[in-house]
Design a protein around this motif. Structure first.
Motif, PDB file in Angstrom:
ATOM      1  N   UNK A 265       4.492   5.393   2.526  1.00  0.00           N
ATOM      2  CA  UNK A 265       3.227   5.162   1.839  1.00  0.00           C
ATOM      3  C   UNK A 265       3.438   4.993   0.337  1.00  0.00           C
ATOM      4  N   UNK A 266       4.427   5.712  -0.217  1.00  0.00           N
ATOM      5  CA  UNK A 266       4.738   5.525  -1.631  1.00  0.00           C
ATOM      6  C   UNK A 266       5.301   4.132  -1.877  1.00  0.00           C
ATOM      7  N   UNK A 267       6.119   3.629  -0.951  1.00  0.00           N
ATOM      8  CA  UNK A 267       6.622   2.261  -1.056  1.00  0.00           C
ATOM      9  C   UNK A 267       5.464   1.269  -0.987  1.00  0.00           C
ATOM     10  N   UNK A 268       4.515   1.521  -0.099  1.00  0.00           N
ATOM     11  CA  UNK A 268       3.330   0.663   0.024  1.00  0.00           C
ATOM     12  C   UNK A 268       2.614   0.545  -1.325  1.00  0.00           C
ATOM     13  N   UNK A 269       2.367   1.703  -1.958  1.00  0.00           N
ATOM     14  CA  UNK A 269       1.639   1.692  -3.226  1.00  0.00           C
ATOM     15  C   UNK A 269       2.476   1.069  -4.338  1.00  0.00           C
TER      16      UNK A 269
ATOM     17  N   UNK B 239       1.181  -1.976  -6.593  1.00  0.00           N
ATOM     18  CA  UNK B 239       1.146  -1.976  -8.061  1.00  0.00           C
ATOM     19  C   UNK B 239       1.989  -3.112  -8.635  1.00  0.00           C
ATOM     20  N   UNK B 240       3.100  -3.449  -7.968  1.00  0.00           N
ATOM     21  CA  UNK B 240       3.942  -4.559  -8.429  1.00  0.00           C
ATOM     22  C   UNK B 240       3.166  -5.868  -8.397  1.00  0.00           C
ATOM     23  N   UNK B 241       2.479  -6.135  -7.306  1.00  0.00           N
ATOM     24  CA  UNK B 241       1.709  -7.368  -7.209  1.00  0.00           C
ATOM     25  C   UNK B 241       0.573  -7.384  -8.240  1.00  0.00           C
ATOM     26  N   UNK B 242      -0.034  -6.223  -8.457  1.00  0.00           N
ATOM     27  CA  UNK B 242      -1.071  -6.159  -9.477  1.00  0.00           C
ATOM     28  C   UNK B 242      -0.532  -6.459 -10.859  1.00  0.00           C
TER      29      UNK B 242
ATOM     30  N   UNK C 102      -5.989   2.960  -6.222  1.00  0.00           N
ATOM     31  CA  UNK C 102      -6.555   4.291  -6.468  1.00  0.00           C
ATOM     32  C   UNK C 102      -6.751   5.058  -5.168  1.00  0.00           C
ATOM     33  N   UNK C 103      -7.322   4.398  -4.166  1.00  0.00           N
ATOM     34  CA  UNK C 103      -7.613   5.088  -2.905  1.00  0.00           C
ATOM     35  C   UNK C 103      -6.325   5.500  -2.205  1.00  0.00           C
ATOM     36  N   UNK C 104      -5.322   4.645  -2.204  1.00  0.00           N
ATOM     37  CA  UNK C 104      -4.071   5.000  -1.537  1.00  0.00           C
ATOM     38  C   UNK C 104      -3.304   6.071  -2.316  1.00  0.00           C
TER      39      UNK C 104
ATOM     40  N   UNK D 232       6.078  -4.601   4.454  1.00  0.00           N
ATOM     41  CA  UNK D 232       5.103  -4.142   3.476  1.00  0.00           C
ATOM     42  C   UNK D 232       4.825  -5.204   2.417  1.00  0.00           C
ATOM     43  N   UNK D 233       5.846  -5.970   2.045  1.00  0.00           N
ATOM     44  CA  UNK D 233       5.608  -7.066   1.112  1.00  0.00           C
ATOM     45  C   UNK D 233       4.604  -8.059   1.693  1.00  0.00           C
TER      46      UNK D 233
END
Length: 664
Positions: free
Chosen positions: A96-100, A104-107, A134-136, A177-178
Motif C-alpha cells: 500500500x505504501x508503494x501504491x501511494x 504521488x509520483x504521477x501527481x 490523502x485517503x490512502x 501498480x503503475x
C-alpha cells in the motif's frame, strides 16, 4: 530514528495532500492565482515525503532491522538481497505504501507538466488526485502502519512467503501498480472536467497519454503475473480465472476501451460523455481490485495479505470515490452535448463497436467474479465460478471484437466504405484461411477450435501489417518506404499493438495441442510428452541461503533421440516458514517449451514427475510485450510531446468553442 522519521514523513505528506486537495480546487472556483499556485509545490513536497518514507522502510528491510514489525514478519537475515528489497512490497503494508508512492509520483509529474494542459484543468486535476492520496495515506496511517515497532527486537525474522521469493514477483507488483495508479490520473482529469464543465479535444489530448501509459504498464504487469503463475505454481497453466487475476483484467478491458474512446473524442469531438464515464469506471475497477485483494473477502495465491479488519475502510474508499464520482457524473453529464456526428460505417462506428464489446466482456468478468461473493454474503452458500463460465460468456464477445479490429483500422473517419475496407483486408483474410486449412491438414483429427484461433491470430497480424502497407503504398518501392517512414508513430504503434494481440491469440489457441504426462518415474526411467522424452538421471539435494532443495535431473531428448537439453525441477523447503514449494523447470525450444515439475519422492527412490510439451506458448507473453511496445511507440508521437495550442487573443475574447455545462 530513521523509522520514526519515515512515519513522520507520512503524516506530513497527509497534511500536504490535504492542502493540495482543497486550495487549488477552491482557487479554480474563485480565480485566485496564489491559491492555485499551491498545487505544484504541495504535490512535489508530498512526493518527496512519501519517497523518504518508502526509502526508510526499504533501508529497514535491507539492513534486517527486526525491531520493525513489518521487517520481522516478512524478512530473514539470510534471504538474498533482491528478495529483501522486493519484500518491501511483498506484504500488505509495504504494497500500500508503494501504491501511494506511485500515486504521488504521477501527481508530481502532472504538477511539473505546466504547459501540457490549461491551468484551471491542471489545478482541479491535482486537487482530485491529492484527495485520493490523502485517503490512502489516512488508510495506511490508521490501519496499516508499516513502521510499527517491536520491543524487544527479535533476533531473526519469519521470512517472506516462499512463493513470493521469485524474480517475477519482484517485478510484477510494481508494474501492476503503475497500471492501476496510472488510471487515477485519467480519473482525476475526468472529475476535474466535470467540476469545470469543459470537455473538448484539449481534454482528450491530455488524458490519452496517461491512459496509454497506464495501459502499457498494466499489460506488462498482467503478462508478468501470468508467466509467474505459469512457472512458479507448478501446475503448468498461465491463466486460471482466479478472482485476483480478474481484478487486473477488468481495468485492462475498460482501459482498452478508454484508449479507443479518447481517439474518437480527440479526432471527431464525439463520445464525450461516454469517455468521461469510461475514465471513471476504469479507475473504479482498479479500486475494486484493491478491495478484493486487500480486504480479506477472498483468498488467492496472488494475494499478499488478508485482513478482514481493513475491509470496512477500503469499502468506505470505494463508496467515496466510485459512488461520489458517479453521482457527480449523473449530475453534470446531462448538461453536456455529445459533439460530432458520424455514420455507422466509419472508423468512429468501428471504435464504438469496439467499446461495446469490451464493455460487455468486462461486465461478464465482473459478474463472474463478484457473484460468488455476493451470494455467500446473502445466503452463506459457497459456489465456484471458473473457466467453463468465462469460456462460454467471455469468448463469444471477444471473437467478433477481434474480427472487427482490422476493419476499424481501414475505415475512413466520419463515413467509410465497408466493401473497400474488405478488399484491403483480402490478404489478411486469405492468410488466416490458409493457416486454418494448413493446420487442419497437418493435425487431422485434433481440436477444431485451435486452428480457427490460429487463423484468427494470423488474420490480426497480417491485417495490422496491411494497414501500414496500404497507407504507405506509392508509385515505387522507394516512395512507399519514404511514405512508411513518414507515417505518424501512433500509426506504427497501433499496428504493432494489434499485431501483438494476434500473436497472443495464436499462442493461446496453440495450447489446445499441449501434451501432459504424469507418472512416478524410477531412477533411469523415462516419461514422454509429445515429441520429447525425459529421462530421470538423478536426484540430488542442494542448499540455498534460506532453504533446502531436492532437485530432479532430467535429460530431454527429441523424437530422433538427440539430446535437446536438461531440466532440473525441484522441491524447496523453507524451514523458517515451515513451507514447501515446487520449482518448475523450463526448456525453451523455439517458441515452445518443455515444462517439468516434481511431486513427492517414493521410498524406493522413484519420483512423481509432471511433464508438459507446450507449442508456441511463448507467443502468449511475447504478444503482450509487443502490445505494450506498440503503446509505448504511440506515446512518442509528436502530438503527445507538445501541449495544447494556445488560442489567439481574438479567439480568447470570444466564447470558447467547447462544450460547457449549462449555467446553474
Amino acid at each position: 530514528m530513521l523509522i520514526e522519521a519515515g512515519h513522520y514523513a507520512l503524516a506530513l505528506a497527509l497534511a500536504l495532500s490535504l492542502a493540495q486537495a482543497v486550495m487549488p480546487v477552491w482557487a479554480a472556483r474563485t480565480g485566485d492565482p496564489v491559491l492555485r499556485g499551491v498545487a505544484v509545490p504541495a504535490a512535489l513536497a508530498s512526493f518527496v515525503c512519501i519517497a523518504f518514507a518508502f526509502g526508510a522502510l526499504t533501508f529497514a528491510h535491507v539492513t534486517s532491522d527486526f525491531s520493525v514489525l513489518n521487517v520481522f514478519e516478512n524478512s530473514h537475515a539470510l534471504k538474498p538481497m533482491v528478495y529483501k528489497i522486493s519484500g518491501v512490497w511483498g506484504n500488505h503494508e509495504g504494497s500500500m505504501l508503494l501504491w501511494v508512492l506511485i500515486l504521488a509520483l504521477f501527481g508530481a509529474i502532472v504538477a511539473l507538466a505546466r504547459d501540457s494542459v490549461p491551468a484551471t484543468l491542471r489545478a482541479n486535476t491535482l486537487g482530485v488526485q491529492a484527495t485520493i492520496t490523502f485517503v490512502f495515506l489516512l488508510f495506511i496511517l490508521t490501519t496499516s502502519n508499516p513502521f510499527a515497532r517491536l520491543n524487544p527486537a527479535p533476533v531473526e525474522g519469519r521470512d517472506l512467503n516462499p512463493i513470493l521469493q521469485d524474480p517475477g514477483l519482484a517485478i510484477h507488483p510494481p508494474l501492476l501498480y503503475l497500471g492501476y495508479v496510472g488510471f487515477s490520473i485519467t480519473f482525476a482529469f475526468a472529475i476535474a472536467a466535470l467540476i469545470e464543465g469543459r470537455l473538448d479535444a484539449v481534454w482528450a489530448r491530455a488524458v490519452r497519454p496517461w491512459t496509454l501509459l497506464a495501459w502499457c504498464f498494466l499489460t506488462v504487469g498482467i503478462a508478468m503475473g501470468s508467466y509467474w503463475a505459469y512457472y512458479e505454481l507448478g501446475w503448468g497453466g498461465w491463466w486460471f480465472w482466479d478472482p485476483v487475476e480478474n481484478a487486473s483484467l477488468m481495468p485492462w478491458l475498460a482501459g482498452t476501451a478508454l484508449i479507443h474512446s479518447t481517439i474518437v473524442m480527440e479526432k471527431r469531438d464525439a463520445l464525450k460523455v461516454w469517455t468521461v464515464l469510461l475514465a471513471i469506471l476504469t479507475f473504479s475497477l482498479s479500486l475494486l481490485g484493491t478491495f478484493l485483494v486487500r480486504s480479506g473477502v477472498l483468498t488467492s495465491v496472488h494475494t499478499f495479505a488478508t485482513d478482514p479488519a481493513r475491509g470496512t475502510f477500503i469499502l468506505a474508499i470505494l463508496v467515496l470515490f466510485i459512488g461520489g464520482s458517479l453521482t457527480l457524473f449523473a449530475w453534470r453529464a446531462p448538461s453536456l452535448r455529445q459533439g460530432g456526428l458520424f455514420a455507422p460505417i466509419s472508423r468512429e462506428g468501428a471504435l464504438v463497436l469496439n467499446n461495446l464489446f469490451l464493455s460487455a466482456a468486462c461486465a461478464t468478468v465482473l459478474v463472474g467474479t463478484l457473484y460468488p461473493l455476493v451470494l455467500e454474503s446473502l445466503t452463506a452458500e459457497k459456489i465456484s465460478v471458473g473457466a467453463p463460465f468465462f469460456n462460454l460468456t467471455f469468448l463469444p464477445l471477444v471473437v467478433p471484437l477481434l474480427l472487427a479490429v482490422p476493419f476499424g483500422q481501414t475505415l475512413a473517419w466520419k463515413r467509410g466504405d465497408l466493401i473497400a475496407a474488405a478488399q484491403r483486408l483480402l490478404v489478411g483474410v486469405a492468410a488466416g484461411i490458409l493457416a486454418v486449412l494448413g493446420l487442419l491438414a497437418i493435425r487431422a483429427g485434433g481440436p477444431v477450435a485451435a486452428p480457427l484461433g490460429v487463423g484468427l491470430g494470423t488474420y490480426l497480424v497480417v491485417g495490422a501489417v496491411m494497414e501500414i502497407v496500404t497507407r504507405a503504398k506509392g508509385g515505387s518501392l522507394g516512395l512507399s518506404l519514404r511514405r512508411a517512414t513518414g507515417l505518424p508513430r501512433s500509426a506504427w504503434g497501433t499496428a504493432l499493438a494489434h499485431a501483438g494481440v494476434g500473436l497472443t491469440v495464436i499462442g493461446i489457441a496453440a495450447q489446445a495441442w499441449s501434451v501432459e504426462a504424469l507418472a512416478t518415474v524410477p531412477r533411469g526411467g523415462t516419461l514422454t510428452a509429445g515429441p520429447y522424452t525425459a529421462t530421470l538421471t538423478g536426484v540430488v539435494p542442494r542448499t540455498g541461503p534460506n532453504y533446502t532443495e531436492t532437485v530432479a535431473q532430467l535429460a530431454i531428448r527429441g523424437s530422433d533421440g538427440a539430446l535437446e537439453g536438461r531440466l532440473e525441477p525441484g522441491k524447496r523447503f523453507y524451514g523458517t516458514r515451515n513451507m514447501a514449494v515446487s520449482e518448475a523447470s523450463l526448456l525453451t525450444l523455439g517458441l515452445g517449451q518443455v515444462y517439468a515439475s516434481v511431486g513427492e519422492s517414493q521410498p524406493d527412490g522413484a519420483l512423481g514427475i509432471r511433464l508438459y510439451y507446450k507449442p508456441l506458448v511463448l507467443l502468449i507473453w511475447l504478444g503482450a510485450v509487443v502490445m505494450a511496445l506498440g503503446g509505448g511507440l504511440s506515446l512518442t508521437d509528436r502530438r503527445f510531446r507538445i501541449g495544447a495550442p494556445a488560442r489567439s487573443r481574438s479567439r480568447a475574447q470570444a466564447p470558447a468553442p467547447t462544450t460547457p455545462v449549462a449555467a446553474e
